[in-house]
Every structure is written in structure tokens, then in C-alpha cells.
Design a protein around this motif. Structure first.
Motif, PDB file in Angstrom:
ATOM      1  N   GLU A  83       0.845  -1.200   0.000  1.00 35.83           N
ATOM      2  CA  GLU A  83       0.000   0.000   0.000  1.00 35.83           C
ATOM      3  C   GLU A  83       0.875   1.243   0.000  1.00 35.83           C
ATOM      4  O   GLU A  83       1.899   1.284   0.671  1.00 35.83           O
ATOM      5  CB  GLU A  83      -0.860   0.024   1.274  1.00 35.83           C
ATOM      6  N   SER A  84       0.432   2.234  -0.739  1.00 34.05           N
ATOM      7  CA  SER A  84       1.197   3.484  -0.745  1.00 34.05           C
ATOM      8  C   SER A  84       0.905   4.251   0.543  1.00 34.05           C
ATOM      9  O   SER A  84      -0.134   4.093   1.173  1.00 34.05           O
ATOM     10  CB  SER A  84       0.840   4.329  -1.958  1.00 34.05           C
ATOM     11  N   ARG A  85       1.867   5.072   0.893  1.00 38.64           N
ATOM     12  CA  ARG A  85       1.690   5.874   2.104  1.00 38.64           C
ATOM     13  C   ARG A  85       0.616   6.920   1.875  1.00 38.64           C
ATOM     14  O   ARG A  85       0.517   7.521   0.813  1.00 38.64           O
ATOM     15  CB  ARG A  85       2.984   6.581   2.481  1.00 38.64           C
ATOM     16  N   ARG A  86      -0.126   7.160   2.898  1.00 34.60           N
ATOM     17  CA  ARG A  86      -1.129   8.205   2.796  1.00 34.60           C
ATOM     18  C   ARG A  86      -0.486   9.545   3.105  1.00 34.60           C
ATOM     19  O   ARG A  86       0.382   9.655   3.970  1.00 34.60           O
ATOM     20  CB  ARG A  86      -2.265   7.956   3.775  1.00 34.60           C
ATOM     21  N   ARG A  87      -0.939  10.541   2.399  1.00 33.94           N
ATOM     22  CA  ARG A  87      -0.397  11.881   2.631  1.00 33.94           C
ATOM     23  C   ARG A  87      -0.980  12.435   3.915  1.00 33.94           C
ATOM     24  O   ARG A  87      -2.168  12.312   4.190  1.00 33.94           O
ATOM     25  CB  ARG A  87      -0.733  12.810   1.479  1.00 33.94           C
ATOM     26  N   LYS A  88      -0.110  13.086   4.647  1.00 35.90           N
ATOM     27  CA  LYS A  88      -0.567  13.709   5.874  1.00 35.90           C
ATOM     28  C   LYS A  88      -1.278  15.007   5.530  1.00 35.90           C
ATOM     29  O   LYS A  88      -0.853  15.736   4.632  1.00 35.90           O
ATOM     30  CB  LYS A  88       0.613  14.015   6.799  1.00 35.90           C
TER      31      LYS A  88
END
Length: 85
Positions: free
Chosen positions: A3-8
Motif C-alpha cells: 500500500e502506498s503511504r497516505r499523505r498527511k
């Protein structure tokens, strides 16, 4: 599949509830008159000195200081005008 990192989410600037800059209130109505009066007083003083050749009672003893007094009124008027809002 990874899974790609979610943007903060972007950080919101802190609210300035206690640190608000207060606007200075506008100048009182007589302030403009004071500025004009100081300018005119200085100019009239200088004109009287020049046209009378220093012969007016009280101006005789001051001599060249009369020029400084006349320009002093004008400079004070200029200094007061910088405080106009």
C-alpha cells in the motif's frame, strides 16, 4: 501488493486568538487642523521675519534664531503628520 503511504493533511496555522494585532484607531478630527496650523505658523513666522527684516518687537533680539524657530514649527508639523492615520 504494497500500500502506498497516505499523505498527511497540511497543518493549519495556529489560531491567533490572543496574539491578534490590533489596529490603531483613526486620528481625531482636530489632528489634521493641528498639522496645518503648525505648517502655516512656521511659514507665516518666516515671512514676517523676512519682510520686516527682523524689525518686529521680540524678533530683533533673536537675530538669526528666528529662522530656526520658523523652520522648527514646520519640522514639528512634519513630525506630527507622520502620526496621521
Amino acid at each position: 501488493m504494497p500500500e502506498s503511504r497516505r499523505r498527511k493533511p497540511k497543518k493549519q496555522p495556529p489560531t491567533t486568538s490572543g496574539n491578534q494585532t490590533r489596529r490603531k484607531p483613526p486620528s481625531p478630527p482636530w489632528f489634521g487642523g493641528l498639522i496645518l496650523a503648525l505648517f502655516l505658523l512656521g511659514i507665516v513666522y518666516l515671512l514676517i521675519y523676512y519682510f520686516s527684516n527682523g524689525g518686529v518687537l521680540g524678533m530683533e533680539s533673536l537675530g538669526g534664531w528666528n529662522i530656526l524657530i520658523g523652520f522648527g514649527f514646520v519640522v514639528i508639523g512634519l513630525a506630527v503628520s507622520t502620526q496621521w492615520r
